[in-house]
Design a protein around this motif. Structure first.
Motif, PDB file in Angstrom:
ATOM      1  N   GLN A 240       0.893  -1.350  -0.228  1.00 37.59           N
ATOM      2  CA  GLN A 240      -0.158   0.012  -0.084  1.00 37.59           C
ATOM      3  C   GLN A 240       0.931   1.204  -0.064  1.00 37.59           C
ATOM      4  OE1 GLN A 240      -3.493   1.921   2.589  1.00 37.59           O
ATOM      5  NE2 GLN A 240      -2.803  -0.111   3.005  1.00 37.59           N
ATOM      6  N   PHE A 241       0.392   2.290  -0.846  1.00 41.74           N
ATOM      7  CA  PHE A 241       1.344   3.567  -0.839  1.00 41.74           C
ATOM      8  C   PHE A 241       1.672   4.035   0.237  1.00 41.74           C
ATOM      9  CE2 PHE A 241      -2.717   5.915  -0.743  1.00 41.74           C
ATOM     10  CZ  PHE A 241      -2.157   6.977  -0.120  1.00 41.74           C
TER      11      PHE A 241
ATOM     12  N   ASP B 272       5.343   4.289  -0.913  1.00 39.57           N
ATOM     13  CA  ASP B 272       5.647   5.422  -1.973  1.00 39.57           C
ATOM     14  C   ASP B 272       5.871   6.727  -1.100  1.00 39.57           C
ATOM     15  OD1 ASP B 272       5.435   7.417  -3.784  1.00 39.57           O
ATOM     16  OD2 ASP B 272       3.985   6.166  -4.962  1.00 39.57           O
TER      17      ASP B 272
ATOM     18  N   GLU C  32       6.750   9.850  -1.896  1.00 41.58           N
ATOM     19  CA  GLU C  32       6.319  10.842  -2.328  1.00 41.58           C
ATOM     20  C   GLU C  32       4.692  10.999  -2.276  1.00 41.58           C
ATOM     21  OE1 GLU C  32       7.816  11.510  -6.314  1.00 41.58           O
ATOM     22  OE2 GLU C  32      10.088  11.143  -5.637  1.00 41.58           O
ATOM     23  N   ARG C  33       4.180   9.832  -2.676  1.00 42.60           N
ATOM     24  CA  ARG C  33       2.737   9.883  -2.853  1.00 42.60           C
ATOM     25  C   ARG C  33       2.009   9.967  -1.332  1.00 42.60           C
ATOM     26  NH1 ARG C  33      -1.429   5.296  -4.997  1.00 42.60           N
ATOM     27  NH2 ARG C  33      -3.351   6.251  -4.495  1.00 42.60           N
ATOM     28  N   ALA C  34       2.604   9.512  -0.369  1.00 38.86           N
ATOM     29  CA  ALA C  34       2.241   9.464   0.946  1.00 38.86           C
ATOM     30  C   ALA C  34       2.321  10.972   1.856  1.00 38.86           C
ATOM     31  CB  ALA C  34       3.122   8.407   1.942  1.00 38.86           C
TER      32      ALA C  34
ATOM     33  N   LYS D 275       2.132  13.625  -0.150  1.00 35.11           N
ATOM     34  CA  LYS D 275       1.073  14.425  -0.759  1.00 35.11           C
ATOM     35  C   LYS D 275      -0.195  14.162  -0.265  1.00 35.11           C
ATOM     36  CE  LYS D 275       3.822  14.976  -4.991  1.00 35.11           C
ATOM     37  NZ  LYS D 275       3.992  14.592  -6.405  1.00 35.11           N
ATOM     38  N   GLU D 276      -0.662  12.776  -0.120  1.00 31.70           N
ATOM     39  CA  GLU D 276      -1.877  12.437  -0.042  1.00 31.70           C
ATOM     40  C   GLU D 276      -2.558  12.169   1.166  1.00 31.70           C
ATOM     41  OE1 GLU D 276      -3.077   9.669  -3.094  1.00 31.70           O
ATOM     42  OE2 GLU D 276      -1.718  10.361  -4.668  1.00 31.70           O
ATOM     43  N   THR D 277      -1.663  12.023   2.213  1.00 32.73           N
ATOM     44  CA  THR D 277      -1.905  11.793   3.678  1.00 32.73           C
ATOM     45  C   THR D 277      -1.520  12.717   4.612  1.00 32.73           C
ATOM     46  OG1 THR D 277       0.306  10.524   4.403  1.00 32.73           O
ATOM     47  CG2 THR D 277      -1.305   9.365   3.144  1.00 32.73           C
TER      48      THR D 277
ATOM     49  N   THR E 251       5.533   8.134   4.558  1.00 28.73           N
ATOM     50  CA  THR E 251       5.284   6.793   4.682  1.00 28.73           C
ATOM     51  C   THR E 251       5.373   6.507   6.261  1.00 28.73           C
ATOM     52  OG1 THR E 251       7.435   6.063   4.411  1.00 28.73           O
ATOM     53  CG2 THR E 251       6.030   5.916   2.504  1.00 28.73           C
TER      54      THR E 251
END
Length: 157
Positions: free
Chosen positions: A41-42, A46, A48-50, A52-54, A59
């Protein structure tokens, strides 16, 4: 660490059994755990994504990764009972994941001996109340009542 006698263990109920050294939870550990469990799971893998999106800022470790570190932390912290060469994980009466462990965080375990019972068969039932602390956090990563068994060969009559 020197072993303790069964009598010493029995007299320790309700007392702190030990606090493990701090250990850092790295992205490499998280990635290896993801590979071993097939949980990519990102929010774990991930950065970079974590970020931006959490709301975590990056992470976080898998809760089960944090839990799995208990064995190593117990081994380096809790005195072994003299003559008990076998220890078996029996499970948990309670387990709560309270706060996420961010990548790079330092964690340690605090063990309180909650219960111990020696059976005539040589098996010893042990329960520890465990808290995995996160350095700098008011909330722990997890709390649990951890059940284990140890074995001491009974003396022949």
């Amino acid at each position: 660490m020197n072993p303790i006698t069964l009598d010493q263990a029995l007299s320790g109920v309700g007392q702190e059994a030990g606090i493990s050294p701090w250990r850092i939870v790295t992205q490499e550990m998280i990635d290896k755990f993801a590979d071993a469990t097939d949980d990519h799971q990102f929010i774990h893998c991930d950065p970079e994504r974590a970020a931006k999106e959490t709301t975590f800022g990056g992470t976080i470790a898998h809760g089960f990764l944090t839990l799995s570190l208990l064995s190593a932390m117990a081994f380096e912290t809790i005195p072994r009972i003299d003559g008990a060469d076998i220890g078996i994980n029996q499970g948990f009466d309670t387990l709560r994941f309270v706060a996420p462990v961010k990548t790079g965080a330092r964690i340690r375990s605090r063990f309180v001996l909650a219960k111990i019972k020696a059976r005539p068969s040589g098996w010893i039932e042990i329960a520890h109340d465990v808290t995995i602390e996160i350095e700098g956090s008011l909330k722990p990563a997890l709390t649990a009542r951890w059940l284990t068994l140890a074995f001491i060969q009974p003396e022949e009559a």
